[in-house]
Design an enzyme around this catalytic site. Structure first.
Site, PDB file in Angstrom:
ATOM      1  N   ARG A 105       0.870  -3.283   3.885  1.00 24.65           N
ATOM      2  CA  ARG A 105       1.231  -2.014   4.181  1.00 24.65           C
ATOM      3  C   ARG A 105      -0.255  -0.858   4.799  1.00 24.65           C
ATOM      4  NH1 ARG A 105       5.678  -1.190   5.717  1.00 24.65           N
ATOM      5  NH2 ARG A 105       6.695  -1.049   3.703  1.00 24.65           N
ATOM      6  N   ASP A 124      16.406   5.007   1.296  1.00 22.51           N
ATOM      7  CA  ASP A 124      16.158   4.970   2.395  1.00 22.51           C
ATOM      8  C   ASP A 124      17.096   4.008   2.675  1.00 22.51           C
ATOM      9  OD1 ASP A 124      12.860   4.127   2.363  1.00 22.51           O
ATOM     10  OD2 ASP A 124      13.044   2.910   0.566  1.00 22.51           O
ATOM     11  N   ASP A 178      10.072   7.101   3.137  1.00 22.13           N
ATOM     12  CA  ASP A 178       9.379   6.013   3.836  1.00 22.13           C
ATOM     13  C   ASP A 178       9.863   5.710   4.849  1.00 22.13           C
ATOM     14  OD1 ASP A 178       7.478   3.566   3.208  1.00 22.13           O
ATOM     15  OD2 ASP A 178       8.587   3.639   0.928  1.00 22.13           O
TER      16      ASP A 178
HETATM   17  C1  LIG Z   1       4.167   2.700  -2.817  1.00 17.59           C
HETATM   18  C2  LIG Z   1       3.764   1.284  -1.898  1.00 17.59           C
HETATM   19  C3  LIG Z   1       2.555   0.582  -2.468  1.00 17.59           C
HETATM   20  C4  LIG Z   1       2.361   1.175  -3.034  1.00 17.59           C
HETATM   21  O1  LIG Z   1       1.744   2.896  -2.761  1.00 17.59           O
HETATM   22  P1  LIG Z   1       0.793   4.109  -3.060  1.00 17.59           P
HETATM   23  O2  LIG Z   1       0.679   5.429  -1.738  1.00 17.59           O
HETATM   24  O3  LIG Z   1      -0.498   3.664  -3.834  1.00 17.59           O
HETATM   25  O4  LIG Z   1       2.035   4.398  -4.108  1.00 17.59           O
HETATM   26  C5  LIG Z   1       1.819   0.551  -1.701  1.00 17.59           C
HETATM   27  N1  LIG Z   1       2.601  -1.144  -0.922  1.00 17.59           N
HETATM   28  C6  LIG Z   1       3.834  -0.945  -0.351  1.00 17.59           C
HETATM   29  C7  LIG Z   1       3.880  -1.761   0.715  1.00 17.59           C
HETATM   30  C8  LIG Z   1       4.626   1.103  -1.233  1.00 17.59           C
HETATM   31  O5  LIG Z   1       5.503   0.677  -0.255  1.00 17.59           O
END
Ligand SMILES: *Cc1c(COP(=O)(O)O)cnc(C)c1O
Ligand code: SF4
Length: 408
Positions: A133, A314, A351
């Protein structure tokens, strides 16, 4: 004039009470040998997983819980390690550990805004078991198994396989994607729980990842130090420390989860040079209270764990009874910043539903901001001004008005 900030005596007393480290007692398992109890495979084999077992341990099971346990197999399996189960206060229907672990019939109520993949992970998956992502990091799903299952789990669609998702990661395919994608410098192992893998299997996976030159940073997201501290063996720690820089993010939601066994396990990880972070989920009736949250965060620091995130829960199907408002979350954050150690204050995030990633949410400390000044307030509500300047020079303070510091 100096003034000492007021301490509320009642809050302080409750806070201290919540922060005590207690060993998890054996309760119904008192006849089990020390050796079995401390063996993580014994703990996994003896998880509480059926309505019959639940009834044996908790005589006053409510109607909602009984019906919930009946339906768990078709939603998210119930499984609780004896170690964690013993933290439940069976006399207390509102016990925060019980709320996180026991299925309830309310899980079958779903609203139109709830989803089975609330963070849109499957839409950001270049190969099965990998979520890409953010530009420079990937989430690597290792397994669909956990030591115990949290009723609010954002990955309920796949963990425990109750919904027949049939997640079978092909590590080679996941590794090949990372190897051929030089932008990925950070790999987050999660699932499920990567620490359920045997030492050998985990060593193999970490070796493969470390052999990719552009992978700089590896972290493991795991609730095992809390659910199954017996798994944090000296052998595991010795193996993990070969792969530095390796971080571990644990997941604790309530101060009672931090027992002496958990603290000792975390201490072994920290002694192996592994920086530890924590992610909590804000949950109604569990930690949506400032004193409880503060106790959790301060207790984590005593375990050498730096609180990293508090997640707004979530929008997973059937979780309304566990979700609390964003307003409550902001009130809690307001009572943390300035009121306790900066290291204890995590970032509160949502999120973003549908796949927007983590969005930081914070109380507003900026009252106004224009071309020449920013007006801010502090944790006590006092208002201050800071002169704004595009190039870093304060506009209302020409250089010749600055006095030379007096050297003594
Ligand atoms: C939480 C998450 C991360 C890590 O994100 P940080 O900002 O480094 O904590 C990476 N990929 C996905 C899909 C996530 O949900
Ligand atoms: S440990 Fe994590 S992945 Fe496993 S059920 Fe709990 S929240 Fe979900």
């Amino acid at each position: 004039m100096s003034s000492t900030p007021d301490l509320e005596p009642q809050e302080t007393e409750l806070l201290q009470k919540l922060k005590v480290f207690r060993p998890s007692d054996r309760a119904a398992w008192s006849s089990v040998s020390e050796e079995d109890w401390n063996n993580w495979r014994w703990q996994l084999k003896n998880r509480v997983g059926s309505l019959e077992q639940l009834k044996q341990h908790i005589p006053n099971l409510s109607h909602e819980e009984t019906e919930g346990a009946r339906l768990a197999e078709t939603k998210l399996v119930m499984a609780i390690t004896p170690h964690f189960f013993n933290l439940i206060d069976s006399e207390d229907p509102a016990c925060p550990i019980r709320r996180q672990m026991l299925p309830r019939i309310e899980e079958t109520d779903t609203a139109s805004w709830e989803m089975d993949d609330p963070c849109g992970e499957d839409d950001h998956s270049p190969v099965p078991g990998l979520v890409h992502r953010y530009p420079d990091r990937v989430l690597f799903l290792v397994t669909d198994r956990c030591a115990a299952y949290c009723r609010y789990c954002t990955r309920s669609r796949l963990v425990s396989n109750a919904l027949g998702y049939d997640f079978r990661p092909n590590f080679q395919e996941q590794i090949d994607y990372i190897r051929s994608t030089p932008a990925v410098r950070d790999v987050l192992l999660s699932g499920g729980d990567a620490l359920l893998l045997s030492d050998d299997k985990l060593r193999h996976l970490l070796t493969e990842l470390r052999n990719i030159p552009h992978v700089e940073f590896i972290r493991i997201g795991s609730r095992i130090p809390v659910f199954l501290p017996q798994r944090i063996t000296p052998e595991l720690c010795n193996m993990l420390k070969e792969f530095h820089p390796l971080f571990i993010s644990v997941h604790a939601n309530h101060p009672r989860e931090l027992t002496t066994e958990v603290r000792d396990g975390l201490s072994r990880l920290a002694d192996a040079g592994i920086p530890l972070g924590n992610q909590s989920v804000l949950l109604k009736g569990v930690n949506d209270d400032t004193t409880v949250m503060k106790a959790l965060l301060q207790k984590l620091l005593m375990c050498r764990v730096r609180p990293l995130y508090i997640y707004q829960c979530d929008l997973i199907n059937g979780s309304a009874h566990l979700r609390t408002s964003v307003r409550r979350g902001l009130e809690i954050m307001e009572q943390l910043r300035g009121h306790t150690t900066g290291y204890a204050v995590p970032q509160y995030v949502i999120d973003a539903p549908g796949g927007g990633g983590k969005v930081p949410i914070a109380p507003n400390y900026v009252l106004s901001h224009n071309a020449d000044r920013v007006v801010i307030r502090n944790f006590e509500g006092k208002v201050f001004e800071y002169p704004e300047a595009a190039d870093g020079t304060p506009l209302h303070c020409p250089p010749d008005s600055i006095e030379e510091p007096q050297l003594v």
